[in-house]
Write a protein that holds these residues in place. Structure first.
Motif, PDB file in Angstrom:
ATOM      1  N   GLN A  24     -17.753 -25.893 -20.389  1.00 20.66           N
ATOM      2  CA  GLN A  24     -17.237 -24.633 -20.906  1.00 20.66           C
ATOM      3  C   GLN A  24     -18.111 -23.448 -20.520  1.00 20.66           C
ATOM      4  O   GLN A  24     -17.612 -22.361 -20.230  1.00 20.66           O
ATOM      5  N   GLN A  25     -19.421 -23.650 -20.487  1.00 17.56           N
ATOM      6  CA  GLN A  25     -20.327 -22.569 -20.107  1.00 17.56           C
ATOM      7  C   GLN A  25     -20.110 -22.169 -18.645  1.00 17.56           C
ATOM      8  O   GLN A  25     -20.134 -20.984 -18.304  1.00 17.56           O
ATOM      9  N   ALA A  26     -19.867 -23.171 -17.790  1.00 14.36           N
ATOM     10  CA  ALA A  26     -19.612 -22.886 -16.371  1.00 14.36           C
ATOM     11  C   ALA A  26     -18.275 -22.183 -16.191  1.00 14.36           C
ATOM     12  O   ALA A  26     -18.150 -21.269 -15.363  1.00 14.36           O
ATOM     13  N   VAL A  27     -17.277 -22.586 -16.972  1.00 15.72           N
ATOM     14  CA  VAL A  27     -15.973 -21.930 -16.910  1.00 15.72           C
ATOM     15  C   VAL A  27     -16.111 -20.461 -17.299  1.00 15.72           C
ATOM     16  O   VAL A  27     -15.573 -19.564 -16.641  1.00 15.72           O
ATOM     17  N   GLU A  28     -16.852 -20.223 -18.370  1.00 14.10           N
ATOM     18  CA  GLU A  28     -17.071 -18.851 -18.827  1.00 14.10           C
ATOM     19  C   GLU A  28     -17.765 -18.024 -17.753  1.00 14.10           C
ATOM     20  O   GLU A  28     -17.396 -16.869 -17.493  1.00 14.10           O
ATOM     21  N   GLU A  29     -18.763 -18.607 -17.123  1.00 17.32           N
ATOM     22  CA  GLU A  29     -19.512 -17.894 -16.086  1.00 17.32           C
ATOM     23  C   GLU A  29     -18.620 -17.525 -14.911  1.00 17.32           C
ATOM     24  O   GLU A  29     -18.681 -16.394 -14.394  1.00 17.32           O
ATOM     25  N   GLU A  30     -17.770 -18.474 -14.491  1.00 16.19           N
ATOM     26  CA  GLU A  30     -16.903 -18.214 -13.339  1.00 16.19           C
ATOM     27  C   GLU A  30     -15.826 -17.183 -13.679  1.00 16.19           C
ATOM     28  O   GLU A  30     -15.457 -16.360 -12.839  1.00 16.19           O
ATOM     29  N   ILE A  31     -15.310 -17.223 -14.902  1.00 15.82           N
ATOM     30  CA  ILE A  31     -14.328 -16.212 -15.302  1.00 15.82           C
ATOM     31  C   ILE A  31     -14.995 -14.839 -15.355  1.00 15.82           C
ATOM     32  O   ILE A  31     -14.390 -13.829 -14.985  1.00 15.82           O
ATOM     33  N   GLY A  32     -16.244 -14.797 -15.781  1.00 14.52           N
ATOM     34  CA  GLY A  32     -16.987 -13.535 -15.758  1.00 14.52           C
ATOM     35  C   GLY A  32     -17.115 -12.999 -14.347  1.00 14.52           C
ATOM     36  O   GLY A  32     -16.934 -11.789 -14.109  1.00 14.52           O
ATOM     37  N   ASP A  33     -17.414 -13.890 -13.392  1.00 14.71           N
ATOM     38  CA  ASP A  33     -17.506 -13.480 -11.988  1.00 14.71           C
ATOM     39  C   ASP A  33     -16.163 -12.955 -11.484  1.00 14.71           C
ATOM     40  O   ASP A  33     -16.101 -11.981 -10.718  1.00 14.71           O
ATOM     41  N   LEU A  34     -15.071 -13.613 -11.923  1.00 10.70           N
ATOM     42  CA  LEU A  34     -13.733 -13.185 -11.511  1.00 10.70           C
ATOM     43  C   LEU A  34     -13.420 -11.793 -12.055  1.00 10.70           C
ATOM     44  O   LEU A  34     -12.911 -10.937 -11.331  1.00 10.70           O
ATOM     45  N   LEU A  35     -13.729 -11.570 -13.316  1.00  9.06           N
ATOM     46  CA  LEU A  35     -13.499 -10.248 -13.908  1.00  9.06           C
ATOM     47  C   LEU A  35     -14.311  -9.177 -13.188  1.00  9.06           C
ATOM     48  O   LEU A  35     -13.814  -8.068 -12.929  1.00  9.06           O
ATOM     49  N   PHE A  36     -15.551  -9.495 -12.853  1.00  4.08           N
ATOM     50  CA  PHE A  36     -16.412  -8.548 -12.137  1.00  4.08           C
ATOM     51  C   PHE A  36     -15.807  -8.210 -10.779  1.00  4.08           C
ATOM     52  O   PHE A  36     -15.841  -7.048 -10.339  1.00  4.08           O
ATOM     53  N   ALA A  37     -15.241  -9.221 -10.115  1.00  2.00           N
ATOM     54  CA  ALA A  37     -14.623  -9.002  -8.806  1.00  2.00           C
ATOM     55  C   ALA A  37     -13.369  -8.142  -8.923  1.00  2.00           C
ATOM     56  O   ALA A  37     -13.098  -7.299  -8.057  1.00  2.00           O
ATOM     57  N   VAL A  68     -12.412 -25.610 -14.178  1.00  2.00           N
ATOM     58  CA  VAL A  68     -11.403 -25.987 -15.172  1.00  2.00           C
ATOM     59  C   VAL A  68     -10.877 -27.395 -14.904  1.00  2.00           C
ATOM     60  O   VAL A  68     -10.633 -28.179 -15.834  1.00  2.00           O
ATOM     61  N   ASN A  69     -10.701 -27.724 -13.622  1.00  2.00           N
ATOM     62  CA  ASN A  69     -10.119 -29.020 -13.245  1.00  2.00           C
ATOM     63  C   ASN A  69     -11.152 -30.109 -13.009  1.00  2.00           C
ATOM     64  O   ASN A  69     -10.802 -31.201 -12.561  1.00  2.00           O
ATOM     65  N   ALA A  70     -12.394 -29.826 -13.284  1.00  2.00           N
ATOM     66  CA  ALA A  70     -13.448 -30.837 -13.120  1.00  2.00           C
ATOM     67  C   ALA A  70     -13.180 -32.014 -14.051  1.00  2.00           C
ATOM     68  O   ALA A  70     -12.548 -31.880 -15.106  1.00  2.00           O
ATOM     69  N   SER A  71     -13.651 -33.190 -13.654  1.00  2.00           N
ATOM     70  CA  SER A  71     -13.435 -34.385 -14.485  1.00  2.00           C
ATOM     71  C   SER A  71     -14.037 -34.227 -15.866  1.00  2.00           C
ATOM     72  O   SER A  71     -13.503 -34.737 -16.856  1.00  2.00           O
ATOM     73  N   GLU A  72     -15.141 -33.508 -15.932  1.00  2.00           N
ATOM     74  CA  GLU A  72     -15.760 -33.193 -17.226  1.00  2.00           C
ATOM     75  C   GLU A  72     -16.064 -31.691 -17.249  1.00  2.00           C
ATOM     76  O   GLU A  72     -17.177 -31.263 -16.943  1.00  2.00           O
ATOM     77  N   PRO A  73     -15.051 -30.892 -17.621  1.00  2.00           N
ATOM     78  CA  PRO A  73     -15.225 -29.429 -17.609  1.00  2.00           C
ATOM     79  C   PRO A  73     -16.413 -28.976 -18.466  1.00  2.00           C
ATOM     80  O   PRO A  73     -16.617 -29.474 -19.568  1.00  2.00           O
TER      81      PRO A  73
END
Length: 269
Positions: free
Chosen positions: A197-210, A190-195
């Motif tokens: 969106q696909q990577a953000v979605e993937e990481e949120i998916g990993d968070l939900l799975f956890a 989210v805080n990357a210089s050039e976010p």
């Protein structure tokens, strides 16, 4: 339509009504044009309405919603009977046979088992059933997990199956550590210089799975927990609206501080 039992007049009545609704000449136009695929969405919707009624605790609503869900089963049975595949009685026989087959400790002269032994017995019987049915030879522990399950339930099922072969943590701390790790990875994207969106979605998916994994390790059904959280939030938000209205404001005109104060007031009650 086959009669199930003369001692079940209301069930026979329901089956007859379903047959009349599907009558090609005098039936309901909407019911006439439905098929297996077209009513799946309604079946899923009715299942959630049953759950909502149960959580509300209103027995009249529970009865009504269970009736709506039963109608879905009757609808599928009518469609199948028209295609000469099976009927409602076949459905009832199938589940009865399965329940007896999967509970030998109840219906046969066998000793009662521990929970672990019962789970092992359950999985062994299910494996035998798949072999008899000549299902595709997928030997993965993740075979036969329905694609159509809701994401939360499917995540929980995947994790439970992996746990059965030892691919799991045995304590809660590393599960919690994984959640913190996934939060950090979400924030990094989210805080990357050039976010991306696909990577953000993937990481949120990993968070939900956890988080689902934490629910499983604490014997909480993630789907049920989220349903209750939704209901709690909705109830509180409606009360916040009432508080704001009593202040002579609207939600659109109130600022965040006023809404937060109303929220804390409701929580304190």
């Amino acid at each position: 339509m086959s009669n199930i039992n003369k001692n079940n007049p209301q069930l026979n009545r329901l089956l007859d009504i379903m047959q009349q609704l599907r009558d090609p000449n005098t039936g309901c136009p909407w019911d006439q044009k439905q098929n297996f695929e077209s009513i799946v969405a309604y079946t899923i919707e009715e299942t959630y309405e049953v759950a909502d009624a149960i959580f509300s605790g209103n027995m009249v609503d529970i009865k009504d919603e269970l009736g709506d869900l039963l109608f879905q089963i009757v609808f599928y049975a009518q469609l199948a009977e028209e295609q000469k595949n099976f009927d409602f009685e076949d459905i009832a026989q199938s589940i009865s046979d399965k329940l007896v087959r999967r509970h030998p400790h109840v219906f046969q002269a066998t000793e009662l088992k521990t929970d672990d032994e019962l789970n092992l017995q359950w999985e062994k019987i299910k494996l035998q059933e798949r072999e008899v049915a000549a299902r595709p030879n997928d030997k993965s522990v993740l075979a036969n997990i329905p694609i159509g399950m809701t994401p939360l339930l499917r995540a929980q099922k995947i994790q439970r199956q992996c746990s059965k072969v030892g691919f799991d943590w045995t304590e809660i701390p590393p599960v919690v550590d994984k959640i913190h790790e996934e939060i950090e990875e979400v924030l990094a994207e989210v805080n990357a210089s050039e976010p991306n969106q696909q990577a953000v979605e993937e990481e949120i998916g990993d968070l939900l799975f956890a988080v689902v994994n934490l629910a499983r390790h604490t014997s909480v059904n993630a789907e049920t927990a989220l349903i209750k959280a939704n209901r709690k939030f909705e109830k509180r938000f409606r009360q916040v609206e009432q508080v704001i209205e009593k202040q002579g404001l609207s939600m659109e005109s109130a600022d965040m501080q006023q809404m937060e104060a109303a929220w804390q007031l409701i929580k304190s009650r």
